[in-house]
Design an enzyme around this catalytic site. Structure first.
Site, PDB file in Angstrom:
ATOM      1  N   SER A 394       0.549  -1.283   0.065  1.00 23.96           N
ATOM      2  CA  SER A 394      -0.003   0.201  -0.066  1.00 23.96           C
ATOM      3  C   SER A 394       0.852   1.558   0.102  1.00 23.96           C
ATOM      4  O   SER A 394       0.045   2.122   0.286  1.00 23.96           O
ATOM      5  CB  SER A 394      -0.738  -0.477   1.232  1.00 23.96           C
ATOM      6  OG  SER A 394      -2.138  -1.184   0.878  1.00 23.96           O
ATOM      7  N   ILE A 395       2.082   1.336   0.240  1.00 26.91           N
ATOM      8  CA  ILE A 395       2.849   2.844   0.113  1.00 26.91           C
ATOM      9  C   ILE A 395       2.776   3.217  -1.240  1.00 26.91           C
ATOM     10  O   ILE A 395       3.231   4.055  -1.213  1.00 26.91           O
ATOM     11  CB  ILE A 395       3.958   2.097   0.652  1.00 26.91           C
ATOM     12  CG1 ILE A 395       5.184   1.299  -0.158  1.00 26.91           C
ATOM     13  CG2 ILE A 395       4.413   2.189   1.343  1.00 26.91           C
ATOM     14  CD1 ILE A 395       6.460   1.265  -0.637  1.00 26.91           C
TER      15      ILE A 395
END
Length: 700
Positions: A394-395
């Protein structure tokens, strides 16, 4: 009868005359030759004698100490340790027997380290004795001494056959004394004509120096000098980044041998073999010394005169602060060790961290651990930051949101979307980490704060002009991959960053079509929340720096400046100062960036109970960031076709601080952990990285 007798007599008279004439001519020529020789001896004798006794002068190059490597605060990371040395300069056309005699004499005053002799070394030592060589030749079969036509074989071929006979038939066993002679002889014979090699350059005693110095006249070619080795005053921190230097025995690397020989190197030169030592070889090597060697008509070295002492290599000043680097390494080690004790690293192959100045691209620290999943042993692997790729999770969502706004499917003022899970035929439900249906709608800011996968997938559907009906096959524009990746590319995700280290790799971009050449639309949804493509941690650090600094993708760098070395060995004038390099500017607006920065601030400092980065709340100065998790599978090299590989989780984090004026951006990844709770070890590492940086540098 009388006439015939007179005629015979006349013929004899003519023959005698001719012979006398020939004798006279020969005598005359001999007299002229003697006269000429006498003339040359009397008039030019002294000149010829001088020429016979004349000497030849040859210039020989010598190595100089390499340049030093310093950290950002001037601390020595790599220096040079001077050592006493015993040297040998090989004369022109010197015979092996003469070298053997010198080696035998030298063992009276010198003990060399007990090194392993190769079979060929032993054979060469034995055959250096002329009597031994002749005796072995006699033992060779005729076919190994003569050609098929009966001619003598070339000397090189004869020697080869003789050495093979010694190796295979005689199988010599040397005494301790003989081994010492053989070791010295092997070093001497390996030298090129008029080149200098080290017979012993480590732990040479004062007694050895004194005794050899007294007997130099008996030891042709032997000398007393100094050598240097690379020294690491601050320990082996970031040793894998600094690189290594070849030994004299290793010499030039095979893959660049011809190229380096063409630029003035000698085969036995010590050169940078990896990373910074290799990347900046031309800077660190310095200028070789010049020594004039006088050789007589017998090709013996009479004396040596140093004409030019050479110039030590220039020095590198790095961007890394070794004090902070040590802290980052300690944080990574301690948290990974704690995770290992908790049983979370059974399939983990390491952990990595990097810190960067987001405004300049200067690398502040980079560290890595590689874990052997079979033995459990961990080793330093800072280079994994640039040469290993991971699916980060998710970064990437801040980049996804910014890409969607640049694409126009949402705006800073209109970005509320459904948060419905995605249902596709024959595919597990695609949803966020929280239960499906928890939220009906979602804004971009909140989607970042609580890390909504479904929001990102709906962005992909909009970018791809999708026609989506739950539980039906999805259809999007065929260029959906290139569109999303085009935005990611502006941040550097998936592509080399340009860091000044050799060995950097690109990211790994997953396939866009299946075996039927159909676009993998479901994988495009995975890409939207970071669960498809793989990136290096350096790419991720460059990406978060681009967000932090307002949209400028900076080229990362380790070498801040280069300085000459003075004659006294101190730092001299700066000959190169790195200027920050902007690779590109991402085309988002300040209003679009504000949405993403608010979301990243809320990840850490927000009040939503679903927030994912609250571990870092309360830090001073404030931190903004984004957490990430990605589902993966353990790849067992011993069983690569395992149909049911263990499922693992990769944890990641990117962030920057202070929120309002970023001075540091970090990226951390803990790949292939076995539990989701293991993210606490990663977040503790990030927390220590921020805390230690501002302790060392202050909050201002």
């Amino acid at each position: 009868m009388m006439r015939r007798r007179n005629k015979t007599k006349s013929k004899k008279s003519h023959l005698r005359f001719r012979l006398n004439l020939l004798f006279f001519i020969a005598f005359l020529l001999l007299a002229i030759l003697v006269a000429q020789l006498g003339y040359l001896q009397i008039v030019y004798g002294d000149r010829f004698e001088t020429e016979i006794e004349s000497t030849d002068k040859t210039v020989v190059s010598g190595n100089v100490p390499r340049g030093m490597i310093y950290d950002s605060q001037g601390r020595t990371l790599v220096g040079n340790q001077a050592e006493n040395a015993i040297t040998y300069t090989k004369s022109i056309s010197i015979k092996s027997g003469e070298m053997l005699v010198t080696a035998q004499k030298l063992t009276k005053y010198l003990t060399v380290p007990d090194d392993k002799l190769q079979k060929q070394d032993i054979a060469d030592y034995y055959l250096a004795n002329t009597d031994h060589y002749k005796a072995v030749l006699k033992k060779l079969p005729r076919s190994q001494r003569y050609s098929a036509s009966g001619d003598n074989l070339a000397e090189s071929k004869l020697y080869h056959n003789a050495s093979q006979y010694v190796i295979k038939k005689m199988k010599l066993k040397l005494t301790a004394d003989q081994k010492q002679v053989a070791l010295i002889y092997s070093k001497m014979s390996a030298a090129f004509q008029l080149s200098t090699v080290y017979i012993k350059d480590d732990k040479v005693t004062q007694t050895e120096i004194a005794e050899i110095g007294e007997h130099l006249s008996e030891l042709p070619g032997i000398g007393v000098g100094t050598n240097w080795t690379r020294d690491y005053p601050n320990g082996n921190s970031i040793s894998s980044i600094l690189g290594t230097v070849t030994t004299e025995k290793q010499g030039l690397p095979a893959d660049t041998l011809n190229e380096m020989l063409a630029t003035g190197y000698s085969r036995n030169d010590r050169v940078g073999n990896s990373y910074l030592e290799k990347e900046y070889e031309s800077i660190l090597r310095g200028t070789k010394s010049q020594k004039q060697v006088t050789v007589n008509n017998n090709n013996q070295v009479l004396n040596e005169v140093t004409e030019y002492a050479g110039t030590k290599g220039s020095n590198l000043n790095l961007t890394i602060d070794s004090a902070y680097q040590t802290k980052v390494e300690q944080a990574l080690n301690s948290n990974y060790t704690a995770a290992k004790k908790a049983g979370a690293t059974g399939y983990s192959d390491g952990a990595y961290a990097v810190a960067m100045n987001p405004k300049t691209g200067a690398i502040l620290a980079m560290a890595g651990l590689q874990n052997n999943t079979k033995t459990g042993k961990t080793t330093d692997d800072a280079l994994g930051v640039i040469n290993r790729t991971f699916v980060m999770g998710s970064i990437v969502k801040p980049a996804m949101v910014l890409g969607a706004m640049m694409d126009g499917v949402i705006t800073p003022n209109s970005n509320t979307l459904p948060d419905d899970a995605i249902y596709l035929p024959s595919t597990p439900i695609k949803k966020s980490w929280y239960p499906a249906g928890t939220f009906s709608t979602m804004t971009a800011k909140r989607a970042l704060e609580i890390s909504s996968n479904t929001y990102m997938m709906h962005l992909a559907l909009l970018e791809g002009n999708a026609k989506y009906t739950p539980k039906s096959y999805i259809k999007m524009d065929s260029d959906i991959f290139s569109k999303m990746r085009g935005y990611f590319e502006q941040f550097g995700l998936g592509y080399k960053t340009g860091v000044d280290l050799p060995g950097e790799v690109d990211g790994f971009l997953g396939s866009t079509t299946n075996e039927y050449n159909q676009v993998k639309y479901g994988s495009a949804l995975d890409l939207s929340f970071g669960n498809y493509d793989a990136y290096t941690l350096m790419q991720v650090a460059q990406y978060v720096s681009t967000v932090a600094n307002g949209g400028y993708r900076m080229e990362p760098y380790l070498v801040n400046s280069i300085q000459k070395t003075t004659t006294s060995g101190q730092k001299g004038a700066v000959i190169y100062q790195h200027d920050p390099v902007v690779l590109n500017q991402v085309a988002f607006t300040s209003a679009q960036l504000a949405v993403v920065k608010e979301g990243m601030n809320a990840v850490v400092n927000g009040t939503d109970s679903y927030g994912t980065g609250h571990t870092l709340a309360g830090l001073n100065p404030k931190v903004a960031g984004k957490t990430g998790t990605a589902q993966s599978f353990y790849y067992d090299q011993d069983n690569p076709t395992n149909p049911d590989p263990p499922e693992t989780i990769t944890h990641s984090f990117v962030g920057y601080a202070p929120v309002d004026n970023p001075k540091i951006a970090i990226a951390v990844v803990f790949p292939n952990f076995t539990t989701s709770s293991a993210s606490s070890y990663l977040m503790n590492t990030a927390k220590q990285m921020f805390t230690d940086y501002f302790k060392i540098n202050g909050n201002n």
